[in-house]
Design a protein around this motif. Sequence first.
Motif, PDB file in Angstrom:
ATOM      1  N   GLU A   1       0.717  -1.293   0.015  1.00 16.59           N
ATOM      2  CA  GLU A   1       0.008   0.140   0.129  1.00 16.59           C
ATOM      3  C   GLU A   1       0.928   1.319   0.219  1.00 16.59           C
TER       4      GLU A   1
ATOM      5  N   GLN B   1       1.830   3.195  -3.107  1.00 15.02           N
ATOM      6  CA  GLN B   1       0.722   3.974  -3.590  1.00 15.02           C
ATOM      7  C   GLN B   1       0.535   5.301  -2.937  1.00 15.02           C
ATOM      8  N   LEU B   2       0.554   5.136  -1.622  1.00 13.88           N
ATOM      9  CA  LEU B   2       0.425   6.257  -0.630  1.00 13.88           C
ATOM     10  C   LEU B   2       1.655   7.369  -0.692  1.00 13.88           C
ATOM     11  N   ALA B   3       2.795   6.974  -1.168  1.00 14.49           N
ATOM     12  CA  ALA B   3       3.781   7.835  -0.854  1.00 14.49           C
ATOM     13  C   ALA B   3       3.656   8.936  -1.935  1.00 14.49           C
ATOM     14  N   THR B   4       4.327   9.949  -1.465  1.00 14.68           N
ATOM     15  CA  THR B   4       4.388  11.074  -2.452  1.00 14.68           C
ATOM     16  C   THR B   4       6.016  11.446  -2.654  1.00 14.68           C
ATOM     17  N   PRO B   5       6.385  11.361  -4.261  1.00 10.78           N
ATOM     18  CA  PRO B   5       5.840  10.748  -5.218  1.00 10.78           C
ATOM     19  C   PRO B   5       5.372   9.345  -5.097  1.00 10.78           C
ATOM     20  N   SER B   6       4.287   8.764  -5.792  1.00 11.35           N
ATOM     21  CA  SER B   6       4.059   7.198  -5.587  1.00 11.35           C
ATOM     22  C   SER B   6       5.345   6.605  -6.282  1.00 11.35           C
TER      23      SER B   6
ATOM     24  N   GLU C   1       5.422   7.651 -10.135  1.00  7.93           N
ATOM     25  CA  GLU C   1       5.982   8.552 -10.220  1.00  7.93           C
ATOM     26  C   GLU C   1       7.472   8.927  -9.747  1.00  7.93           C
TER      27      GLU C   1
ATOM     28  N   ARG D   1       2.851  12.564 -15.159  1.00 11.67           N
ATOM     29  CA  ARG D   1       2.016  12.572 -13.924  1.00 11.67           C
ATOM     30  C   ARG D   1       1.263  11.182 -14.151  1.00 11.67           C
TER      31      ARG D   1
ATOM     32  N   MET E   1      -3.935   7.572  -9.958  1.00  9.94           N
ATOM     33  CA  MET E   1      -4.048   6.626  -8.958  1.00  9.94           C
ATOM     34  C   MET E   1      -4.624   5.527  -9.838  1.00  9.94           C
ATOM     35  N   GLU E   2      -3.985   4.320  -9.530  1.00 10.91           N
ATOM     36  CA  GLU E   2      -4.592   2.944 -10.143  1.00 10.91           C
ATOM     37  C   GLU E   2      -5.898   2.767  -9.452  1.00 10.91           C
TER      38      GLU E   2
END
Lengths: 358, 358
Positions: B297, B300-305, B348, B354, B357-358
């Motif tokens: 998970e 996906q949650l990190a920025t950048p993903s 990312e 850019r 989200m999946e």
Amino acid sequence: MSRKVTIRDVANEAKVSIATVSRVLNNKCAVRPKTRNTILQAVEKLGYKYENRVTEIPEPGMTVPEEGTAQLFYHKVMEESNIIIVNIPTMSNPFYSKIIDGIHASAEMHSLSVVFTSIDINEKNVDAFIRLTDHLKAIGLIVLNSFSYSTLSILTSHLPVVQCCEYYDNPSASYVGINDYTATETAINYLLSMGRKKISLVNGPLEFRYAQNRLAAYQSVMDSANIEVPASWIIQLPELNHDLAFTSIVQVLSSPNPPDCFFAVSDSLAAAAIKAAQYCNLRVPSDILVIGFDNTEISQLATPSITTIKQPRYQLGYLACELLVEKIADPHSEIKRVKLPTELIIRESTTSERISME
Amino acid sequence: MSRKVTIRDVANEAKVSIATVSRVLNNKCAVRPKTRNTILQAVEKLGYKYENRVTEIPEPGMTVPEEGTAQLFYHKVMEESNIIIVNIPTMSNPFYSKIIDGIHASAEMHSLSVVFTSIDINEKNVDAFIRLTDHLKAIGLIVLNSFSYSTLSILTSHLPVVQCCEYYDNPSASYVGINDYTATETAINYLLSMGRKKISLVNGPLEFRYAQNRLAAYQSVMDSANIEVPASWIIQLPELNHDLAFTSIVQVLSSPNPPDCFFAVSDSLAAAAIKAAQYCNLRVPSDILVIGFDNTEISQLATPSITTIKQPRYQLGYLACELLVEKIADPHSEIKRVKLPTELIIRESTTSERISME
């Protein structure tokens, strides 16, 4: 079979708990005559020898028995098994990992073996679950999930039970948890103190008491602050699912009266709120403030890092196991109701000051 | 005690596995004369009645026995217990959650009860662990952790074992895993294809075979590309700890010859690399590329993903349990060696486009 007959065999034969057998054999506590007879018949049938156990059982009404007496009983029980069961609602929530570390630390100290189950215990399957505890020869149970009061009572009539995180006031099961109500008040009041009023709650399933309490606290604080809350600001998720949260938050951000803060009941949901804000071209924290709950690893790893309510997870687990040991050592010990303090940890998701890694 | 003597009692008395007892009682397979005698003495001592079991045991050498025969044996074993144990190195790694979901899905289909333990099994405590499996009346074991070959052999001599994720080639334990070597080749070659050469490996403890294989593949690809790797680019962590990774990565980024890519063996370590880059005022992905592993998970949650290698975790768990059921149903079944495919998921942290989200 030459195996020695144990108190557990008697309990199994009579279909009662070990504690009930010990009460009857010591003729000390109120036990229903029918149950008493069943137990005495089981003792006779199996040829169980129990004379030397009499002195090991604490006196009735001795809420704080002599250390030695309880210890002796504990070691007798331990001779037969050292298994305790920890039942966790789901293995996929990182919230539980440190609780489990705490349980392990205490269990190791008391030479207990910990096995985990992940069963949604309810009225329909509680009998099957109890058969499983018998099969595993478990001498105690720590429950981290939510179930009905009557299910809890069935469990406590069978073996020592301690509740951790989710809890009811129950005359026979101690608990260790936090005060969800005051923790939520702290979070919402902090957002109000930042000059924000449009606060949305991202909540977990309402069968959990934490979700009920956090919703009640949110509504009460918003009410006291004379803020009218549109229904859309209360995002009630059917499960703690990141994708559902993302979609629902994008939805409310695109509505005519969008919130400018999110208080989410887990860090993972808070991370979904950050992603949703970014998706809507909104910046955290300048446009949107986000607060999570639990202080799991994700609150540190997210960008921006997430302001959150820290739960003392290691201590919750440790203390739950300590209370269980107390109950195993002395079935007559008083039950304890323990609420541990929480803490608001301020990170980048609510303040524009750069905060370094802890 | 009026309890019926079971094949398990005989196995316990003779200190051998149930499968060995069944082989002797059916006089079909090669079993050492001494072991055979011990078992027959146990049968006599306990008064075990086994005549009606003869037809239920598959013929020797029948590597693919008739479905019905194996099923019959399986159901006989199941009458005595339906417990399987899953041993997990740590409850705190989100990597395991979907594997556990997969195991549960298969177990439920076969009416098995799953209990979890979290024990670092080694040569010193393997006997104690086996006593625990006996105590729990476990009919099978799935192991997700790393231990010595000899420890694995001791376990397999005692009960059916399937290895999941971490594995050895062993004549008596099937496994389900991935090919860590080729997955790593894919990741490093992708970074090379982006025109980067200064690739750092953030690796887990070398007692794990995944860590050995990923290190070997990294070194081999870098070698083939004629890139000289300074020792500092191989960040070898003693445990999968986010804070240690953060500190070590800040260190190498501040060194005279810093890398411009990080290939981390978990998504959580990759998230630490992103945090460390930000701390050093470097941007991901324009200055630094980051790849993780597992597709948990957090990627996906990190920025950048986070770009990552997807492991088919649900399938790994599901198949591990299916192979265990096969072995329980038919102790003579051939062992299986299964490697499931992995997939590079580009997000990312390695591309400035850019990505939604999946």
